[in-house]
Design a protein around this motif. Structure first.
Motif, mmCIF file in Angstrom:
data_model
loop_
_atom_site.group_PDB
_atom_site.id
_atom_site.type_symbol
_atom_site.label_atom_id
_atom_site.label_comp_id
_atom_site.label_asym_id
_atom_site.label_seq_id
_atom_site.Cartn_x
_atom_site.Cartn_y
_atom_site.Cartn_z
ATOM 1 N N LYS A 88 -2.612 -1.513 1.263
ATOM 2 C CA LYS A 88 -2.299 -2.004 -0.143
ATOM 3 C C LYS A 88 -3.756 -1.677 -0.696
ATOM 4 O O LYS A 88 -3.556 -1.655 -2.285
ATOM 5 C CB LYS A 88 -2.227 -3.652 0.032
ATOM 6 N N THR A 91 -3.241 1.799 -1.840
ATOM 7 C CA THR A 91 -2.274 2.304 -2.866
ATOM 8 C C THR A 91 -2.880 1.697 -4.145
ATOM 9 O O THR A 91 -2.081 1.941 -5.346
ATOM 10 C CB THR A 91 -0.861 1.553 -2.501
ATOM 11 N N SER A 109 3.260 6.242 -2.484
ATOM 12 C CA SER A 109 3.130 5.127 -1.530
ATOM 13 C C SER A 109 4.600 4.895 -1.351
ATOM 14 O O SER A 109 5.418 4.640 -2.249
ATOM 15 C CB SER A 109 2.368 3.650 -1.855
ATOM 16 N N LEU A 111 5.900 1.618 0.751
ATOM 17 C CA LEU A 111 5.735 0.392 1.363
ATOM 18 C C LEU A 111 6.999 -0.390 1.736
ATOM 19 O O LEU A 111 6.693 -1.471 2.531
ATOM 20 C CB LEU A 111 4.596 -0.801 0.754
ATOM 21 N N GLU A 112 7.986 0.025 1.093
ATOM 22 C CA GLU A 112 9.083 -0.827 1.272
ATOM 23 C C GLU A 112 10.316 0.359 0.701
ATOM 24 O O GLU A 112 10.100 1.164 -0.105
ATOM 25 C CB GLU A 112 9.038 -2.163 0.535
ATOM 26 N N THR A 115 11.963 -0.211 -3.421
ATOM 27 C CA THR A 115 11.450 -1.112 -4.593
ATOM 28 C C THR A 115 11.956 -0.906 -5.902
ATOM 29 O O THR A 115 11.911 0.293 -6.343
ATOM 30 C CB THR A 115 9.867 -0.607 -4.402
#
Lengths: 419, 274
Positions: A88, A91, A109, A111-112, A115
């Motif tokens: 985190k 990013t 990035s 992360l999911e 998004t």
């Protein structure tokens, strides 16, 4: 500068709030001031004077490492070790408290997956929206559009709102958009945990292709050790907010696995900001005593305590593994595997494990709080237990302790002589 | 975004870089506006008509009760067109402020997963309302034709300035409330009530002249200058009050600056708290 990523003395401090439930309301604060103005003033005065020290928690401290161009580096560590916090910060989602990061080139990035996907918008519209959120320019999206659609295999449903998509289609589309980013540095968090095995393989393949052909630098956080082995030459092991080891993947994973021990009570430090998370897992024998060594022919139970800070619709799953990353089965908190609405608060789920389910040996499980295929809110892994042989187990006598297999189910055999 | 070196350090409150970033991410801002607009009109049956329907119905109801039954003075113009001009600007301001105040919590899932300058969210949310404003203005144009009002040239020139002031007021107030809403989640419940009160102290459904010699008190509210000037210049009821307008402009600019500073100050906690 020869390194693409240089991290120097990075630290992130969280202040632990001792109230529960995630957020405070203005109403509470105002009533507090009106009801007991003296206490409020006293507290403020103490804070200003520095007497009232808040409890600090360093999620990361003194983190240093450097990564060369084209390297694919894995990041592993126990739950709450600081892996996600590190990502985190890299990013830019959350700023560090101290230290510095220098990165060279275009950064993206993941992360999911998905998004910013909006359920009301069509597949086509979401490709553009998600692409823009991930930092693609409109030119890139137009150029890659056909390729994104082809990889996701959703040609027919391009103009259907994604709320009608199956979870598989949804994840495929989301990953497809993400995999068409063209950054110099890609930061990836536990995204492969969603989606089925077939799809995971496809994604891993795509990622391998991308790294080998285009020489991209990737930082890959995962709990999936086999994926790390496959993709990463080097790996960082993070423990208690510090870089414990940074070496070749084989060495680091070997060291990491040797650290694993099994405890009957496993506590997980809550991560601020998570909507739902497991905080404690305990293993109890048939009499309710804490124990992580359990006889094969006796039942036992798993107590899972979790905290919900915001209303959440999710399901709690437990996935059981045998040694060597073999997934035995997964089980959901609700028998009909429906998502459940959780109001903010703390909960405890007790799972009864019948006798003779696991055979003698080492097992471990993970808990997941998720909307399957869509969002993984919390994952806690590598909680292990051992199934032991019991002296009066008739099977052990017959097979002299060599009863094979991972499961120990006792099935009903009805044999009759037919001729 | 660029191929240059990115440096991440503990955050300062406000720097020039923030405004550069705002420009770099303009495409994403456009996509947010586009998303909000699309989604909102997909969810209603009447679609874009909703942007017209809302102020139009308010105008009809207000005209009936305040104009025809209560006979509230309207500075010599027909009451419907008088109230609609006020409503047009008021609704732009109030809906923009309302939406902006919850913009961080409603985009929480994106904020905690991807980096982009958070400032673009409030800007995008107010910009969406600007589209609504444009759609709803067609009714005003129709009414002006119906009542035989030719738009005054000053009115057309001054319109962008009025929109700019309203924009600054909504973004400024919205930024402040949005940041506050991250910390205290009950702010958005109190807001509609507050907005209703604010509407009654703004000369939307009555002329400022009704307050007689105390009408200057209403000038504290920056929206008053905007609505007064809109009526005066668009309908040509009176010459534009430049003093009042510059007062509003200064007030809104101050609000915007306070909003941005407070927002940036709270920004670093968003991803941790949200």
């Amino acid at each position: 500068m020869e390194h693409v990523i240089e991290v120097k003395d990075l630290g992130k401090k969280y202040t632990i709030n001792h109230h529960r439930g995630g957020y405070i309301t203005l109403r509470d604060v105002l009533t507090h001031i009106i009801k007991s103005p003296l206490r409020f003033l006293k507290k403020k005065a103490r804070e200003v004077a520095g007497i009232d020290t808040k409890e600090d928690f360093w999620a990361l401290r003194h983190v240093d490492f450097a990564i060369e161009p084209g390297e694919v580096v894995g990041v592993i560590g126990r739950n709450g070790a600081g892996k996600s916090t590190l990502l985190k910060i890299l990013t830019g989602i959350t700023p560090p408290t101290e230290g510095e990061v220098r990165m060279k080139g275009r950064i993206a990035s993941l992360l999911e997956v998905g998004t910013g996907f909006h359920p009301e918008l069509t597949g086509r519209e979401n490709i553009f929206l998600n692409g823009a959120i991930l930092g693609m320019t409109r030119k890139e999206m137009v150029k890659n559009f056909d390729s994104i659609v082809a990889f996701a295999e959703i040609e027919k449903f391009l103009d259907t709102p994604v709320k009608y998509y199956s979870s598989g289609m949804y994840v495929r589309l989301a990953f497809s958009v993400a995999s068409h980013m063209e950054p110099d540095i890609l930061l990836v968090d536990e995204v492969l945990a969603v989606g089925d095995t077939e799809f995971q393989k496809k994604c891993l393949g795509k990622m391998e292709e991308v790294t080998q052909k285009q020489g991209r630098t990737i930082l890959f956080v995962s709990h999936n050790l086999s994926a790390i082995r496959r993709l990463c030459k080097k790996t960082i092991l993070i423990e208690k907010g510090e870089v414990k080891m940074f070496d070749t993947t084989e060495k680091v994973i070997g060291h990491y696995l040797s650290l694993a021990t099994h405890n009957s009570t496993n506590l997980f430090a809550p991560t601020p900001g998570k909507r739902a998370q497991v905080t404690k897992v305990s293993i109890k024998d048939k009499d309710g005593e804490l124990s992580a060594r359990l006889p094969v022919d006796e039942g036992f139970s798993l107590d899972i305590e979790f905290e919900v800070s915001d209303p959440t619709k999710a399901v709690l799953s437990v996935l059981f593994y045998a040694e060597g990353d073999i997934l035995l089965f997964s089980s959901e908190s609700d028998k009909d595997a429906q998502l459940r609405d959780y109001a903010p608060g703390t909960y405890r789920t007790t799972i009864k494990i019948p006798p003779n389910l696991f055979n003698v040996g080492m097992y471990y499980f993970e808990t997941r709080f998720h909307r399957p295929g869509i969002e993984l809110m919390d994952i806690k892994q590598n909680v292990s237990f051992e199934i032991t042989d019991s002296s009066d187990n008739p099977r052990s006598i017959v097979f002299s302790g060599q009863h094979s297999g991972k499961l120990a189910a006792v099935l009903d055999y009805q044999t009759e002589k037919t001729s | 975004m660029t191929s240059a070196v990115t440096i991440i350090r503990p955050k300062k409150v406000l720097s020039w870089r923030d405004f550069q970033e705002l420009w770099e991410y303009r495409e994403l801002m456009y996509f947010f506006v586009w998303r909000d607009f699309k989604v909102r009109y997909k969810q209603t049956i009447v679609g874009v008509g909703w942007a017209i329907f809302q102020p139009f119905m308010s105008m009809v109801v207000f005209s009936l009760f305040f104009g025809t039954l209560l006979k509230i003075p309207s500075d010599g113009t027909p009451y419907p067109i008088f109230v609609y001009t006020g409503l047009l600007f008021w609704q732009f301001f109030s809906t923009a402020l309302g939406d902006t105040s919850s913009v961080l919590t409603s985009n929480q899932s994106i904020i905690t997963k991807v980096y982009f300058p958070r400032l673009i969210l409030p800007f995008a949310s107010v910009a969406t309302k600007l589209v609504d404003f444009a759609v709803a203005s067609t009714i005003l144009a129709g009414m002006m034709v119906y009542y035989g009002y030719a738009p005054h040239l000053t009115g057309l020139f001054i319109l962008p300035l009025l929109l700019l002031i309203t924009f600054m007021a909504s973004v400024g107030g919205g930024l402040f409330l949005a940041a506050l809403n991250v910390k205290y989640r009950d702010v958005r419940y109190a807001l509609p009530y507050f907005m209703q009160i604010l509407m009654f102290v703004t000369p939307v459904i009555y002329p400022a002249s009704i307050a007689g010699k105390y009408s200057f008190l209403l000038a504290i509210n920056p929206m008053m200058g905007v609505i007064q000037t809109a009526r005066a210049t668009l309908l040509g009821t009176a010459p534009a009050n430049w003093f009042l307008l510059s007062l509003s402009f200064t007030a809104c600019l101050t609000l915007l600056v306070i909003g941005i500073v407070y927002f940036k100050k709270t920004e670093r906690y968003f991803a941790d708290v949200a």
